[in-house]
Design an enzyme around this catalytic site. Structure first.
Site, short mmCIF file in Angstrom:
data_model
loop_
_atom_site.label_atom_id
_atom_site.label_comp_id
_atom_site.label_asym_id
_atom_site.label_seq_id
_atom_site.Cartn_x
_atom_site.Cartn_y
_atom_site.Cartn_z
N GLU A 45 0.88 -1.18 0.00
CA GLU A 45 0.00 0.00 0.00
C GLU A 45 0.90 1.22 0.00
O GLU A 45 1.74 1.36 0.89
CB GLU A 45 -0.89 0.01 1.25
CG GLU A 45 -1.75 -1.23 1.43
CD GLU A 45 -2.71 -1.47 0.28
OE1 GLU A 45 -3.12 -0.47 -0.36
OE2 GLU A 45 -3.04 -2.62 0.01
N CYS A 93 -1.77 9.15 3.81
CA CYS A 93 -1.78 8.76 2.40
C CYS A 93 -3.08 9.19 1.74
O CYS A 93 -3.13 9.48 0.55
CB CYS A 93 -1.59 7.26 2.27
SG CYS A 93 -2.76 6.35 3.25
#
Ligand code: NAP
Length: 533
Positions: A300, A334
């Site tokens: 990720e 993020c």
């Protein structure tokens, strides 16, 4: 870390209540504020400790020590963390490998029960664990508490998911034949975590690996190894068998490649930057002498997330959500918004309102809950973000740069830059700080096109009261997590499984129904039931 009572039959995995998210704290309440203040005092009384490695159920000390500091006051050392070298790393991988056969053969319900016990321990320590994050990485109280809540959610959710997946599925209806579809773990998992959700993401990746039967070698970020040590404390208290969870703090630049390359690693769960993620994916693809399984990487990575605000949007709603998406925890998520895209006709009115609202975001130490924004993670990030702000101010037009505290601390201003177009560097690079680019699009077609114009595809959002625009966004705004008329951060386990595509990740969707499948291999067993005898 002392062992406690062995895991008894107290956790009834057959009759678990349905999953529910751990509640977020309400700091408008006196009792919760007082409890959090007390947790900060408690944590402060424990500063300066030495944190050993935890390998095969044993604490191990090394002479190589790393100090971690408070980003709002870098002269304040929080503790010293023993660093693993390649020898300790190999020892941890060896311990995990030795633990694998019996952990694999432990009933999935029992593995789930360990996670549920870890969840109970984390709940009991929730404010203290959050208070550590305030000091070690500069999270505001609510942000830190939300991180701990998410860690609890991962433990509770993945334990239930494993119980669901543990039941073999019968396939087909052919007479005289029984086909069973089931899952088994892959082997030793390397869990490599970032600093920005230091408990939640670490706990999520580690617990997913373990509940599916894969022993873990856990490397926390070098910026948050004390929070990383909390996992070792929690799993030791949960009495996890030796070797199933190994805590190996180390500098990624020193041991990262050795961990990824090791032939006994079968699985790598990584969350972090695109640069490190691509390096891991590439290295993991090379087969090493003695390697018996093709490594699987769950990665990720970053984002360059946009929010579109159209002419029909309610700015009273959109602007606070946008500011929170862009600047909460200093934009170091993020999922954070780093691009606001508005139509030309709205640009002047929108930017005026945006800057006016942004002025209220005062910057100061995260320990003081009156400041919505604090220091960034370290001096390197501080320099990098300031440099991007300088570049962006040349590429576009500086609309706002907030005051910052004087004196020590990794402070950077809240920065808003207008007149940005997709060719500009600050419209493409992940900056990972409080810098918002505002883009003025000709029409909605161009807004959607610009929203999709980066190599990342993590989160995105739209504020609109126009059903046609909302429908087009559903169809054409290609991101892993799309939000309509709300902020684009703060995904909840189970409700908003999280993760991106493109260069943002491999589509693992943490906290969702497919996540655990990445940590296992499916098997099919076919039996001829017509055989007599
Ligand atoms: P990072 O610099 O890539 O570091 C992540 C981890 O990788 C750290 O533990 C780091 O160790 C380790 N590492 C460094 N070099 C390595 C190597 N050669 N081999 C193996 N591991 C190595 O990322 P970060 O600054 O911690 O985190 C911020 C990034 O994470 C941002 O890009 C953000 O978008 C992304 N992120 C993505 C998600 C998501 O779900 N998509 C969630 C959170 C964060 P050291 O700390 O020792 O260097």
């Amino acid at each position: 870390m002392n062992s406690r009572t062995p895991l008894g039959a107290r956790i009834d995995t057959e009759n678990l209540p349905p999953f529910a998210n751990h509640p977020l704290a309400d700091f408008s309440r006196h009792d919760q504020r007082d409890a959090f203040t007390a947790a900060l005092v408690q944590v402060r009384s424990r500063l300066g400790a030495l944190y050993p490695l935890f390998i095969n159920g044993q604490e191990i000390r090394t002479n190589d020590l790393l100090s971690t500091v408070n980003p709002a006051k870098p002269s304040e050392q929080l503790g010293q963390v023993c660093q693993a070298g390649v020898a300790q790393l190999n020892r941890a991988i060896g311990a995990a490998r030795a633990a694998f056969p019996s952990w694999r053969d432990t009933a999935p319900q029992e593995r789930a029960a360990y996670l549920l016990k870890a969840a109970a321990i984390t709940r009991r320590r929730a404010f203290e664990l959050a208070a550590w994050q305030v000091l070690e990485i500069g999270k505001q109280w609510d942000q830190a508490q939300a991180d701990v809540a998410e860690a609890i959610d991962f433990l509770e959710y993945y334990s239930r998911e494993m119980i669901r997946l543990a039941v073999p599925r019968r396939l087909g209806h052919a007479a005289g034949e029984l086909n069973l579809y089931l899952y088994e773990p892959r082997g030793v998992a390397a869990v490599i975590a970032p600093w920005n959700f230091p408990l939640a993401i670490s706990m999520g990746m580690a617990s997913a690996a373990m509940v599916t039967g894969n022993p873990v070698v856990f490397k926390p970020s070098s910026l948050t190894p004390i929070v990383g040590h909390h996992l070792a404390e929690i799993f030791a208290e949960a009495d996890l068998p030796a070797g199933v969870f190994n805590y190996v703090p180390a500098r990624g630049s020193v041991v990262g490649d050795s961990l990824v390359d090791h032939p006994d690693i079968s699985l790598i769960a990584f969350t972090g930057s695109l640069e490190t993620g691509l390096r891991i994916i590439e290295r993991a693809a090379r087969v090493q002498p003695g390697q018996k399984a093709i490594k699987r990487v769950i990665a990720e990575m970053g984002g360059k997330n946009a929010i579109i605000i159209d002419e029909s949007a309610d700015l009273d709603q959109a602007i606070p959500h946008l500011l929170s998406s862009a600047f909460a925890f200093q934009g170091q998520k993020c999922s954070a918004c780093s691009r606001a895209i508005v139509p030309d006709a709205l640009y002047e009115r929108f930017t005026e309102r945006l800057v006016e609202a942004a002025r209220k975001w005062r910057i100061g130490p995260a320990e003081d809950p009156s400041f919505p924004m604090g220091a960034v993670c370290d001096a390197t990030a501080q320099r990098r973000i300031r440099e991007y702000a300088r570049i962006g101010s040349q590429e576009g037009r500086l609309l706002y740069s907030s005051p910052v505290p004087t004196g020590e601390g990794y402070w950077v201003p809240l920065t808003i830059i207008g007149n940005i177009t997709p060719e500009h560097c600050i419209a493409q690079e992940e900056i990972f700080g409080p810098l918002l680019a505002v883009m003025s699009a000709r029409d909605f077609d161009q807004a959607i096109q610009w929203a999709n114009s980066t190599r990342f595809a993590l989160t995105g959002g739209i504020f609109s009261r126009n059903p046609e625009h909302l429908e087009r966004a559903r169809r054409e705004f290609r991101v892993g997590n799309l939000y309509l008329n709300r902020k684009i951060t703060g995904a909840f386990v189970e409700r908003q499984p999280f993760g991106g595509s493109g260069m943002s990740g491999l589509g693992g969707k943490a906290g969702g129904p497919d996540y655990l499948l990445h940590f296992m291999d499916p098997r099919v067993i076919t039996e001829n039931t017509a055989v007599l005898g």
